[in-house]
Design a protein around this motif. Sequence first.
Motif, mmCIF file in Angstrom:
data_model
loop_
_atom_site.group_PDB
_atom_site.id
_atom_site.type_symbol
_atom_site.label_atom_id
_atom_site.label_comp_id
_atom_site.label_asym_id
_atom_site.label_seq_id
_atom_site.Cartn_x
_atom_site.Cartn_y
_atom_site.Cartn_z
ATOM 1 N N ILE A 274 -12.937 2.940 -8.687
ATOM 2 C CA ILE A 274 -11.518 2.870 -8.345
ATOM 3 C C ILE A 274 -10.664 2.469 -9.544
ATOM 4 O O ILE A 274 -9.499 2.857 -9.636
ATOM 5 C CB ILE A 274 -11.302 1.895 -7.152
ATOM 6 C CG1 ILE A 274 -9.919 2.088 -6.523
ATOM 7 C CG2 ILE A 274 -11.520 0.461 -7.577
ATOM 8 C CD1 ILE A 274 -9.704 3.442 -5.901
ATOM 9 N N THR A 275 -11.236 1.727 -10.492
ATOM 10 C CA THR A 275 -10.441 1.355 -11.670
ATOM 11 C C THR A 275 -10.204 2.570 -12.566
ATOM 12 O O THR A 275 -9.124 2.719 -13.148
ATOM 13 C CB THR A 275 -11.124 0.229 -12.466
ATOM 14 O OG1 THR A 275 -12.405 0.668 -12.919
ATOM 15 C CG2 THR A 275 -11.280 -1.019 -11.613
ATOM 16 N N ALA A 276 -11.196 3.454 -12.674
ATOM 17 C CA ALA A 276 -10.998 4.689 -13.429
ATOM 18 C C ALA A 276 -9.946 5.558 -12.752
ATOM 19 O O ALA A 276 -9.129 6.219 -13.418
ATOM 20 C CB ALA A 276 -12.318 5.448 -13.560
ATOM 21 N N ALA A 277 -9.958 5.554 -11.416
ATOM 22 C CA ALA A 277 -8.926 6.291 -10.692
ATOM 23 C C ALA A 277 -7.546 5.727 -11.014
ATOM 24 O O ALA A 277 -6.585 6.470 -11.254
ATOM 25 C CB ALA A 277 -9.201 6.225 -9.193
ATOM 26 N N ALA A 278 -7.444 4.406 -11.033
ATOM 27 C CA ALA A 278 -6.160 3.768 -11.338
ATOM 28 C C ALA A 278 -5.698 4.092 -12.756
ATOM 29 O O ALA A 278 -4.501 4.278 -13.003
ATOM 30 C CB ALA A 278 -6.279 2.256 -11.152
ATOM 31 N N VAL A 290 4.574 13.762 -4.017
ATOM 32 C CA VAL A 290 5.319 13.022 -2.998
ATOM 33 C C VAL A 290 4.514 11.830 -2.491
ATOM 34 O O VAL A 290 5.062 10.924 -1.857
ATOM 35 C CB VAL A 290 5.718 13.929 -1.815
ATOM 36 C CG1 VAL A 290 6.657 15.024 -2.277
ATOM 37 C CG2 VAL A 290 4.490 14.500 -1.111
ATOM 38 N N ALA A 291 3.209 11.834 -2.749
ATOM 39 C CA ALA A 291 2.364 10.684 -2.388
ATOM 40 C C ALA A 291 1.186 10.648 -3.346
ATOM 41 O O ALA A 291 0.658 11.698 -3.743
ATOM 42 C CB ALA A 291 1.874 10.783 -0.950
ATOM 43 N N LEU A 292 0.789 9.443 -3.715
ATOM 44 C CA LEU A 292 -0.347 9.253 -4.621
ATOM 45 C C LEU A 292 -1.081 7.994 -4.187
ATOM 46 O O LEU A 292 -0.670 6.875 -4.476
ATOM 47 C CB LEU A 292 0.138 9.142 -6.063
ATOM 48 C CG LEU A 292 -0.915 8.838 -7.155
ATOM 49 C CD1 LEU A 292 -2.134 9.727 -7.017
ATOM 50 C CD2 LEU A 292 -0.295 8.968 -8.527
ATOM 51 N N GLU A 293 -2.171 8.206 -3.444
ATOM 52 C CA GLU A 293 -2.898 7.117 -2.802
ATOM 53 C C GLU A 293 -4.284 6.951 -3.414
ATOM 54 O O GLU A 293 -4.942 7.941 -3.765
ATOM 55 C CB GLU A 293 -3.043 7.384 -1.303
ATOM 56 C CG GLU A 293 -1.717 7.584 -0.583
ATOM 57 C CD GLU A 293 -0.960 6.271 -0.436
ATOM 58 O OE1 GLU A 293 -1.421 5.403 0.321
ATOM 59 O OE2 GLU A 293 0.097 6.124 -1.083
ATOM 60 N N GLY A 294 -4.729 5.712 -3.504
ATOM 61 C CA GLY A 294 -6.070 5.416 -3.999
ATOM 62 C C GLY A 294 -6.976 4.938 -2.886
ATOM 63 O O GLY A 294 -6.536 4.205 -1.988
ATOM 64 N N ASP A 393 -1.196 -6.951 -0.598
ATOM 65 C CA ASP A 393 -0.240 -5.896 -0.952
ATOM 66 C C ASP A 393 0.492 -6.173 -2.263
ATOM 67 O O ASP A 393 1.627 -5.734 -2.445
ATOM 68 C CB ASP A 393 0.782 -5.711 0.182
ATOM 69 C CG ASP A 393 1.769 -6.861 0.275
ATOM 70 O OD1 ASP A 393 1.355 -8.018 0.064
ATOM 71 O OD2 ASP A 393 2.958 -6.606 0.542
ATOM 72 N N ALA A 394 -0.145 -6.882 -3.195
ATOM 73 C CA ALA A 394 0.496 -7.125 -4.487
ATOM 74 C C ALA A 394 0.721 -5.799 -5.209
ATOM 75 O O ALA A 394 -0.002 -4.823 -4.993
ATOM 76 C CB ALA A 394 -0.368 -8.052 -5.336
ATOM 77 N N ALA A 395 1.733 -5.771 -6.074
ATOM 78 C CA ALA A 395 2.062 -4.545 -6.807
ATOM 79 C C ALA A 395 2.308 -4.869 -8.273
ATOM 80 O O ALA A 395 2.878 -5.917 -8.606
ATOM 81 C CB ALA A 395 3.293 -3.879 -6.206
ATOM 82 N N VAL A 396 1.888 -3.959 -9.144
ATOM 83 C CA VAL A 396 2.091 -4.105 -10.591
ATOM 84 C C VAL A 396 2.651 -2.788 -11.119
ATOM 85 O O VAL A 396 2.655 -1.774 -10.408
ATOM 86 C CB VAL A 396 0.761 -4.443 -11.310
ATOM 87 C CG1 VAL A 396 0.201 -5.772 -10.827
ATOM 88 C CG2 VAL A 396 -0.266 -3.323 -11.115
ATOM 89 N N PRO A 397 3.114 -2.759 -12.353
ATOM 90 C CA PRO A 397 3.542 -1.478 -12.927
ATOM 91 C C PRO A 397 2.392 -0.475 -12.873
ATOM 92 O O PRO A 397 1.250 -0.804 -13.213
ATOM 93 C CB PRO A 397 3.892 -1.846 -14.373
ATOM 94 C CG PRO A 397 4.226 -3.299 -14.338
ATOM 95 C CD PRO A 397 3.329 -3.888 -13.296
ATOM 96 N N PRO A 398 2.650 0.749 -12.422
ATOM 97 C CA PRO A 398 1.559 1.727 -12.275
ATOM 98 C C PRO A 398 0.746 1.943 -13.543
ATOM 99 O O PRO A 398 -0.465 2.162 -13.475
ATOM 100 C CB PRO A 398 2.303 3.007 -11.860
ATOM 101 C CG PRO A 398 3.559 2.523 -11.214
ATOM 102 C CD PRO A 398 3.946 1.276 -11.943
ATOM 103 N N GLY A 424 -4.755 1.791 -1.634
ATOM 104 C CA GLY A 424 -3.318 1.569 -1.542
ATOM 105 C C GLY A 424 -2.482 2.662 -2.163
ATOM 106 O O GLY A 424 -2.941 3.779 -2.430
ATOM 107 N N HIS A 425 -1.221 2.312 -2.408
ATOM 108 C CA HIS A 425 -0.218 3.251 -2.904
ATOM 109 C C HIS A 425 -0.237 3.208 -4.437
ATOM 110 O O HIS A 425 0.655 2.651 -5.086
ATOM 111 C CB HIS A 425 1.154 2.874 -2.353
ATOM 112 C CG HIS A 425 1.147 2.606 -0.875
ATOM 113 N ND1 HIS A 425 0.858 3.583 0.047
ATOM 114 C CD2 HIS A 425 1.368 1.468 -0.165
ATOM 115 C CE1 HIS A 425 0.917 3.063 1.273
ATOM 116 N NE2 HIS A 425 1.216 1.781 1.162
ATOM 117 N N PHE A 426 -1.254 3.809 -5.004
ATOM 118 C CA PHE A 426 -1.504 3.656 -6.439
ATOM 119 C C PHE A 426 -0.399 4.261 -7.296
ATOM 120 O O PHE A 426 -0.190 3.835 -8.434
ATOM 121 C CB PHE A 426 -2.859 4.264 -6.803
ATOM 122 C CG PHE A 426 -4.034 3.360 -6.515
ATOM 123 C CD1 PHE A 426 -3.933 2.341 -5.573
ATOM 124 C CD2 PHE A 426 -5.229 3.507 -7.179
ATOM 125 C CE1 PHE A 426 -5.007 1.502 -5.296
ATOM 126 C CE2 PHE A 426 -6.315 2.676 -6.924
ATOM 127 C CZ PHE A 426 -6.199 1.670 -5.979
#
Length: 988
Positions: A274-278, A290-294, A393-398, A424-426
């Motif tokens: 999942i980190t490589a996906a991120a 319109v959507a980019l989910e991990g 649900d924390a969020a950081v700069p993509p 989440g909403h990667f």
Amino acid sequence: MDLAAELRRTVHGEVRFDAGSRAAYSTDGSNYRQVPIGVVVPKTVEDAVRAIKVCHEAGVPVLSRGGGTSLAGQCCNEAVVLDWTKYCTRLDTVDVAAKTAIVEPGIALDPLNDQLSSHQLMVGPKPSTHVSCTIGGMIGNNSCGSTAQAYGKMVDSVIRLEILTHDGCRAWVGETDDAEYERVVAAGGRLAELYRGMREIRDTYMQDIRTRYPKIPRRVSGYNLDSLLPENGFNVAKALVGSESTLVTVLRAEIRLVDVLPARTLVVLGFPDITAAADCVPHILPHNPVALEGVDEQLVQLEHSEHVAEQAIKQLPKGSGWLMVQFAGKDQEAVDKQAQALCNDLHRKPNAPDVSFLDDPSREEELWQAREAGLGATAYPPQGPETHEGWEDAAVPPEKLGDYLREFRNLLERYEYENASLYGHFGQGCVHTRIPFDLKTADGVARYRRFAKDSAELVVSFGGSLSGEHGDGQSRGELLPVMFGNRVVEAFGKMKALFDPDDLMNPGKVVHPHRLDENLRQGSDYRPWEPATNFAYPDDDNRFANAAARCVGVGKCRGHESGVMCPSYRATREEEHSTRGRARLLFEMLNGSVITDGWRSEAVNDALDLCLACKGCKSDCPVNVDMATYKAEFLSHHYEGRLRPIAHYSMGWLPLWARIAALAPSLVNSVSNLRLVKLLGGIAPQRETPLFARQRLVKWLRGRTSPAGQRGKVLLWPDTFTNNFHPAIGQAATQVLEAAGFEVVSPERTVCCGLTWISTGQLATARRVARRTLDALRPQLRDGTPIVVLEPSCAAVFRDDLPNLLHGDQDAHRLAHQTKTLAEILTEQAPDWRPPTVGRRAVAQPHCHHHAVLGFDTDEKLMRQYGIDVDVLDAGCCGLAGNFGFEKEHYDVSMACAEDKLLPELRQAGEATLVLADGFSCRTQIDQSDVNQKPMHLAEVLAAAIHGTQPQPERPSAPGRAARTAVTVAGVAAVTAPALAWLFRRSR
């Protein structure tokens, strides 16, 4: 002031201060629990204004509540709760040209979008709880969802709000230019005071706001003071979005709408983890999805083990972490090109991901549903402890997401919170997870607190937000200084004091918050009552308390769109008639502080009374709450040692009465529909009681010899309904099975699955009946003979109820394994057999238990193979549900359930369309409605094809008037009086 009395005098809606209502609203989707003072269900917006005025005069806190799905504790409080969702659900106006709408706060997102669909418009943000989340709640929480990638957060959809402060200031607010500001201030009064105060807060803290607010797409934490900045138009409406009912009550909202984009393409990318996906997210964003989910491997494995979206999961590309990238537009060719351009671009980069296109809309929808079901799938993993919100649900700069996830994983490992799924909403850097916090011991709670503080510091070090979607509430309110610094938090406090000087709007959330380890639903003092039970609850560590606490509050049971659960909520729109509401009451019954009378509780009994025991929640609930079983358990104890409702005897003992009726079926039929008999039996006068057949199925079966078949023996189960009311169905099934090459045998003794005793909570009797049945079936259970059950509710008893009721009895587990529906036995053991092609169009109404326990996919596939052009209705429960729809006090709800979708669908189907309904309840409900089609069992349709005739259902005919008149007095005396006298003696 007697608050409840004054509210009842003033409010036209419903005012509830009873223990049951307070229990139903005691928590939300979070770790927190606070029992409200009372609940008000306003009939109109003006009604709510009157209620808040009464509360202000009494100095009582108010909580304006949306769908109650909040994950940070902002939807529970020791306050008067306003529930808008029953009545205040109007779409006031739509301006199609301007793409705007004005709505009331209680309207849920999916029903609103359904109304907007005729204009090809919709609301932009779409949280995963879209079936039940309300516009008011979305505004209070600044909701987002996967579509926020294209349309932004709820703050980006709000144009104006009609607001009300606790002290009665009411106004429409929105963007405010200098002229409008001067006009408001010149008018004076409380509104002018608010505008001047906000301008002063903005000017005093302007530099802090500009420097401390992270510039990321998913900053949901804190008040939106940045909306008051000059460059943002001093937008008061947007400043109030996300304030979680701590500042104002939203009465109406004007929101911006977006076009529905019909052309869609989903690209799924597979990565090593999942980190490589991120890490790949920044390369995808320039392509404007319109959507980019991990989604990570653990979530996929959990959903696979729970049989969620199995077909879609099989189409995932290779990898252990995936990105779901959706493109949408009005032209399919252009959208496909956009997707292909992304794939071409990624293919040229090092370590290119594996790629899959999901071009089947049904598979795409499955995968999106699987993603939306992440919370439910991760709440109770098969291996390991239950999980909780708390840092979900924390969020950081993509562009920093991959590095953040690596550090966050290290933090999880350091605290030994292993195996937490990350998804989440990667595309906007927002990460969802549920973590196995121990919230039942002092050490566990302390460790959770330390973890939350360390997590806050980690996300802030990446320039992120504590909350990227779910809000602050109590989970993160205490941590806001870590993110914003003391100056900005001081500004939040001044904003709160300006709008709510007496701290009476949802106190203890966001500003002056309770500690994050206070008011825990569990906590170190958690010690629920652990009563002895009839069912075993093996999936809940054999503890009823764990089963009652299983609900995580996502509110899918409050939906109106699809699935089976929860039919009574759809009819009444009452929280206590949802699966979630009933679970809350059972939890509070075991907690013992609000509901104090245990199994004897009338509050719990009232909430369960309208549960149809449809078992829809067992399959449709994300965490598989099984309210039908909980209801049976409760009724067993509630009525122990005392007289039950008469319907529990008249219909709960149906197998016994059916055996007696077999002695003189014509006589019984002559009197069964007399008004006096119905009255004595607790049956609704509007109902026609089903007529007993002249010859039972078992007598027909025992009077013939089935030819030996090349496929071996099957035992045809003579369930009470087929055996006594519709034996023609059993005869048809016998003909089908023999034509398919089976030898059909029947039990040598009278048998029963115990369904009617289970559904009425007469579990001691049910257990005795079940053991006699296992004894009677011992030869077949020993040699593995398939047990073919035609009535879905009886098959569901064998598959689900008996292994739980007789937990550990190997014969009960053998019976569960050997039980087959007609479609299953034909598919599994006669896959090469085909009857003559039916060649008819049909609609099928799956019985609720068929849907929930057995699954209808096999039936649908079989029908299509046999030439039936079938449309499987997604019409929910028929509303009859065994004895429920016959009981006089339930008739109206029963018919409301049928009129929700089923009967309208059948009226539109046309008389030439076959109606397939394997369930006796479904057929009876349809038979007793105004639709013209006569429902049939699949066995009847297949038998007709074998004989080359048109399918026609066979039902017992009613006796004539003369016959009924002749036997009325004798019938009532001979049948009803002795039975009731025996019942009375037995009950004593």
